[in-house]
Design a protein around this motif. Sequence first.
Motif, PDB file in Angstrom:
ATOM      1  N   UNK A  63      -5.180  11.599   9.346  1.00 23.19           N
ATOM      2  CA  UNK A  63      -6.208  10.908   8.576  1.00 23.19           C
ATOM      3  C   UNK A  63      -6.034  11.214   7.080  1.00 23.19           C
ATOM      4  N   UNK A  64      -5.783  12.484   6.769  1.00 22.44           N
ATOM      5  CA  UNK A  64      -5.586  12.894   5.371  1.00 22.44           C
ATOM      6  C   UNK A  64      -4.372  12.228   4.748  1.00 22.44           C
ATOM      7  N   UNK A  65      -3.312  12.121   5.526  1.00 21.60           N
ATOM      8  CA  UNK A  65      -2.074  11.475   5.050  1.00 21.60           C
ATOM      9  C   UNK A  65      -2.348  10.006   4.721  1.00 21.60           C
ATOM     10  N   UNK A  89      -9.702  14.621  -6.782  1.00 20.80           N
ATOM     11  CA  UNK A  89      -8.787  13.623  -7.341  1.00 20.80           C
ATOM     12  C   UNK A  89      -9.355  12.215  -7.223  1.00 20.80           C
ATOM     13  N   UNK A 108      -3.313   5.707   0.776  1.00 22.56           N
ATOM     14  CA  UNK A 108      -4.095   4.546   0.353  1.00 22.56           C
ATOM     15  C   UNK A 108      -4.635   4.741  -1.066  1.00 22.56           C
ATOM     16  N   UNK A 109      -5.188   5.930  -1.317  1.00 14.37           N
ATOM     17  CA  UNK A 109      -5.771   6.217  -2.641  1.00 14.37           C
ATOM     18  C   UNK A 109      -4.701   6.083  -3.730  1.00 14.37           C
ATOM     19  N   UNK A 110      -3.493   6.578  -3.444  1.00 12.88           N
ATOM     20  CA  UNK A 110      -2.407   6.465  -4.425  1.00 12.88           C
ATOM     21  C   UNK A 110      -2.076   5.011  -4.718  1.00 12.88           C
ATOM     22  N   UNK A 148      -7.094  18.166  17.465  1.00  6.62           N
ATOM     23  CA  UNK A 148      -8.094  17.823  16.454  1.00  6.62           C
ATOM     24  C   UNK A 148      -7.472  17.952  15.059  1.00  6.62           C
ATOM     25  N   UNK A 149      -6.785  19.080  14.843  1.00  3.87           N
ATOM     26  CA  UNK A 149      -6.138  19.314  13.549  1.00  3.87           C
ATOM     27  C   UNK A 149      -5.097  18.248  13.246  1.00  3.87           C
ATOM     28  N   UNK A 153      -6.724  15.093  12.103  1.00  2.00           N
ATOM     29  CA  UNK A 153      -7.291  15.235  10.744  1.00  2.00           C
ATOM     30  C   UNK A 153      -6.163  15.176   9.699  1.00  2.00           C
ATOM     31  N   UNK A 154      -5.029  15.823   9.982  1.00  2.00           N
ATOM     32  CA  UNK A 154      -3.875  15.750   9.060  1.00  2.00           C
ATOM     33  C   UNK A 154      -3.414  14.292   8.914  1.00  2.00           C
ATOM     34  N   UNK A 173      -5.280   8.607   4.105  1.00  5.42           N
ATOM     35  CA  UNK A 173      -6.246   8.515   2.996  1.00  5.42           C
ATOM     36  C   UNK A 173      -5.541   8.678   1.656  1.00  5.42           C
ATOM     37  N   UNK A 174      -4.693   9.706   1.566  1.00  3.89           N
ATOM     38  CA  UNK A 174      -4.025   9.985   0.294  1.00  3.89           C
ATOM     39  C   UNK A 174      -3.042   8.873  -0.080  1.00  3.89           C
ATOM     40  N   UNK A 226     -13.342  13.665   5.188  1.00  6.95           N
ATOM     41  CA  UNK A 226     -12.068  14.320   5.475  1.00  6.95           C
ATOM     42  C   UNK A 226     -12.151  15.820   5.205  1.00  6.95           C
ATOM     43  N   UNK A 283     -14.861   5.344  -0.997  1.00 11.80           N
ATOM     44  CA  UNK A 283     -13.694   6.241  -0.970  1.00 11.80           C
ATOM     45  C   UNK A 283     -14.111   7.699  -1.123  1.00 11.80           C
ATOM     46  N   UNK A 296      -8.223  16.581  -2.854  1.00 16.29           N
ATOM     47  CA  UNK A 296      -8.259  15.122  -2.657  1.00 16.29           C
ATOM     48  C   UNK A 296      -9.618  14.571  -3.119  1.00 16.29           C
ATOM     49  N   UNK A 312     -11.960  21.743  11.636  1.00 14.94           N
ATOM     50  CA  UNK A 312     -10.712  22.183  12.297  1.00 14.94           C
ATOM     51  C   UNK A 312     -10.575  23.700  12.155  1.00 14.94           C
ATOM     52  N   UNK A 330      -1.003  14.441  -6.595  1.00 17.40           N
ATOM     53  CA  UNK A 330      -2.455  14.635  -6.673  1.00 17.40           C
ATOM     54  C   UNK A 330      -2.918  15.050  -8.052  1.00 17.40           C
ATOM     55  N   UNK A 347      -9.806   9.759 -10.310  1.00 22.07           N
ATOM     56  CA  UNK A 347      -9.192   8.436 -10.292  1.00 22.07           C
ATOM     57  C   UNK A 347     -10.255   7.358 -10.493  1.00 22.07           C
ATOM     58  N   UNK A 395      -4.978  23.796   3.978  1.00 23.61           N
ATOM     59  CA  UNK A 395      -5.273  22.364   4.089  1.00 23.61           C
ATOM     60  C   UNK A 395      -6.700  22.054   3.613  1.00 23.61           C
TER      61      UNK A 395
END
Lengths: 197, 88
Positions: free
Chosen positions: A96-98, B51, A103-105, A89-90, A93-94, A100-101, B74, B67, B48, B81, A126, B55, B41
């Motif tokens: 997904x976070x990668x 941010x 894409x946002x950048x 699960x973790x 989620x990591x 997301x970040x 997230x 977004x 995030x 988790x 960030x 943004x 995390x």
Amino acid sequence: MDKPVTKSATLNACPVTSGQFGSFCSFPDKITFEVQHADEHILLLLRQDFIVNTRWILGTIVFALLPVLLPLFPMFYWLPLSFRTALMFGWYVFTFGYALMSFVNWYFNVYIITDERVIDVDFYSLLFKRISETKLEKVEDITASSGGVIQSFFDYGTVNIQTAAEVPEIEFENVPRPDMVTKIISELIFDEGKGQK
Amino acid sequence: MNPATVSKLSTIIDPTSPVLISAPILLLVFKVLLLILVGLYVIYALVIVRQIGLMSRTINTTFESILKIIGWIHFFLSIAVFVVILMA
């Protein structure tokens, strides 16, 4: 939205776009920015070419598929089921976070050309942001460069804008159609120059 | 070595195991390390969200609300988790 009046023939040939996901958005009608003047119109909004996202998209796919390799590591199966579930699960989620970040950048790092200014909005990681801008009449020199097989094939590259302002150079990195961007800025400067006389 | 010390050590060291340290203790250490990692995390996930807000204040688009929602999803997933590891 009606197109703003511009004397750039190249830009006038471009359609009105929403500016939501494109890398080359002419006359984006659904986007405004923080330091926009009341009577200022966005003529061109640029992001890095979508092809630069390939790296993180492939990375995300690889991360998402890595748990398939878990049978190769029998140590993982020594853990109790509750731990294994939590770890999986973790992991997702990591991942997904990668994604997301990344894409946002890409999405918020934009280069804007208005009827008054050229603006470069950069978000570093960030926590840091930098907005550089220069007035069109202060632009002195524009250089488009692209190199390598991928940049030539997908027609993207870097546009360097030398200015007489406090910010000596504005860099549009990995933007699509760098030659066209250069031409549009040149035409707008010429237009601006004529307007000053 | 007195019997009290031996008794205390036997909860940590398992003489029948080839690695000497008992599995529950290893799992506990592993769990604590995971909780620290996921705790950090969760803070990152909150950064995030913040941010994305900053943004989207700089560049206003119609996609920013979606977004922001994805950012919050997230964040809550990262808390989930943490809880799942805590309960494991």
